[in-house]
Design a protein around this motif. Structure first.
Motif, PDB file in Angstrom:
ATOM      1  N   ASP A 199       0.834  -1.210   0.000  1.00  0.00           N
ATOM      2  CA  ASP A 199       0.000   0.000   0.000  1.00  0.00           C
ATOM      3  C   ASP A 199       0.870   1.262   0.000  1.00  0.00           C
ATOM      4  O   ASP A 199       2.006   1.232   0.481  1.00  0.00           O
ATOM      5  CB  ASP A 199      -0.877  -0.016   1.255  1.00  0.00           C
ATOM      6  CG  ASP A 199      -2.104   0.876   1.154  1.00  0.00           C
ATOM      7  OD1 ASP A 199      -2.327   1.480   0.086  1.00  0.00           O
ATOM      8  OD2 ASP A 199      -2.850   0.960   2.149  1.00  0.00           O
ATOM      9  N   ASP A 200       0.333   2.339  -0.511  1.00  0.00           N
ATOM     10  CA  ASP A 200       0.976   3.663  -0.433  1.00  0.00           C
ATOM     11  C   ASP A 200       2.392   3.645  -0.969  1.00  0.00           C
ATOM     12  O   ASP A 200       3.284   4.308  -0.423  1.00  0.00           O
ATOM     13  CB  ASP A 200       0.994   4.175   1.023  1.00  0.00           C
ATOM     14  CG  ASP A 200      -0.403   4.311   1.597  1.00  0.00           C
ATOM     15  OD1 ASP A 200      -1.367   4.315   0.819  1.00  0.00           O
ATOM     16  OD2 ASP A 200      -0.520   4.417   2.833  1.00  0.00           O
TER      17      ASP A 200
ATOM     18  N   GLU B 193      -4.588   4.725  -6.469  1.00  0.00           N
ATOM     19  CA  GLU B 193      -5.512   5.286  -5.477  1.00  0.00           C
ATOM     20  C   GLU B 193      -5.773   6.740  -5.802  1.00  0.00           C
ATOM     21  O   GLU B 193      -4.958   7.384  -6.443  1.00  0.00           O
ATOM     22  CB  GLU B 193      -4.896   5.353  -4.085  1.00  0.00           C
ATOM     23  CG  GLU B 193      -4.131   4.232  -3.528  1.00  0.00           C
ATOM     24  CD  GLU B 193      -3.679   4.551  -2.101  1.00  0.00           C
ATOM     25  OE1 GLU B 193      -3.088   5.622  -1.856  1.00  0.00           O
ATOM     26  OE2 GLU B 193      -3.938   3.705  -1.253  1.00  0.00           O
TER      27      GLU B 193
HETATM   28 MG    MG Z   1      -3.354   3.327   0.231  1.00  0.00          MG
END
Ligand code: MG
Ligand code: C2E
Ligand code: MG
Ligand code: MG
Length: 288
Positions: A176-177, A233
């Motif tokens: 993630d991220d 995202e």
């Molecule tokens: Mg994220």
């Protein structure tokens, strides 16, 4: 944050700290009281196949629906839950609710859940997640676990063993991220990620900022060469979809497709799309 509370001369720092400490203590107490009250619930953000425009699943995002404080973002309560050791049980209880709900959806729909770096220090984490799958009857193959790079920074070998156990159970792992925090390309080699998520900060500034555009493009290229699919995202407009598709991002999420929804809103949407099954089994599983 202490600075914000400061007003008068030399004492601003002290009084700001006091305010902060007091509000943190009361936040901790409120969180403890809110858990048995069932105030922590899953919200769901749509994830879309950018090539077909089809709904493929949801990211589960925790919310605190407090009668006193209102709707509270995870950025405000997760850090306190982490510092006070509450995060493990709290997180699993919300994931459990999401699984019970998602079990009734069309089997092609997946859920992604966020796991805090603190949880990745628990050697029993994989077993606890598998136990939830068994209890709720939600299939492992429809679950994706999102972890951030900061999780790997602390104890890579424990993280590797937890991820290994999850993958043995057919659970997918997303990074993630990506691109924020303690980024290291070595992490991509150390762990068998099934997906990389490009952080929203790069996606949302792609058109105003040449560096962001270059980073998005580089991450997409990295995904293509490593054969790891990419999710973008923070998609807020149609223009971004075209660009992300051209770069080879296969999946996306963001406010363009809709705000995160509560359980009732998801039920309404999926009923309209004829993507709900098993209504009867659902009420049984809730009664257990
Ligand atoms: Mg994220
Ligand atoms: P994340 O996993 O990167 O989740 C994406 C965040 O970006 C969510 O914020 C989502 O509402 C927001 N977002 C999505 N699309 C857009 C967009 O187009 N524009 C804008 N401005 N924002 C968008 P949220 O729900 O406040 O969550 C923040 C972070 O809290 C998450 O970041 C995740 O790291 C963490 N989090 C959420 N739920 C959980 C949980 O159950 N457990 C743990 N440990 N962390 C969680
Ligand atoms: Mg996430
Ligand atoms: Mg993010």
């Amino acid at each position: 944050a202490a600075k914000k509370n400061g007003r008068n001369g030399y004492s601003w720092f002290e009084s700001g700290m006091e305010v902060e400490l007091r509000s943190r203590n009361s936040l901790e107490g409120d969180i403890r009281a809110a858990i048995p009250n069932d105030e922590f619930v899953p919200y769901f953000e749509q994830q879309i196949d950018l090539n077909t425009g089809e709904l493929v699943g949801f990211e589960m995002l925790a919310r605190w629906v407090s009668p006193v404080r209102g709707l509270i973002s995870p950025d405000d309560f997760i850090p306190v839950a982490e510092e006070t050791g509450m995060i493990g049980d709290l997180s699993l209880s919300i994931i459990r609710k999401a699984m019970i709900e998602a079990k009734n959806w069309d089997p092609k729909l997946t859920i992604s859940v966020n796991i805090s770096p603190v949880q990745l220090k628990d050697p029993w984490l994989a077993q606890k997640i598998v136990k939830l799958l068994v209890e709720t009857g939600f299939p492992a193959s429809r679950l994706e676990v999102e972890i951030t790079e900061s999780s790997l920074f602390k104890n890579l070998s424990l993280a590797q063993s937890i991820v290994g156990s999850l993958k043995n159970q057919d659970i997918r792992i997303a990074l993630d991220d990506f691109g924020t925090g303690y980024s290291s390309l070595a992490h991509l080699r150390a762990l068998p990620f099934d997906r990389i998520k490009i952080d929203r900060s790069f996606v949302s500034s792609m058109f105003e900022n040449a560096e962001s555009a270059a980073i998005v493009s580089a991450i997409a290229g990295l995904g293509a060469s490593l054969d790891v699919p990419i999710t973008a995202e923070g998609i807020e407009d149609e223009e971004s979809i075209a660009k992300l598709k051209a770069l080879g991002c296969t999946k996306g999420q963001g406010w363009y497709f809709g705000q995160p929804m509560n359980i009732d809103q998801v039920r309404t949407m999926l009923t309209q799309k004829d993507l709900i099954t098993n209504r009867r089994r659902h009420s049984n599983s809730e009664a257990v």
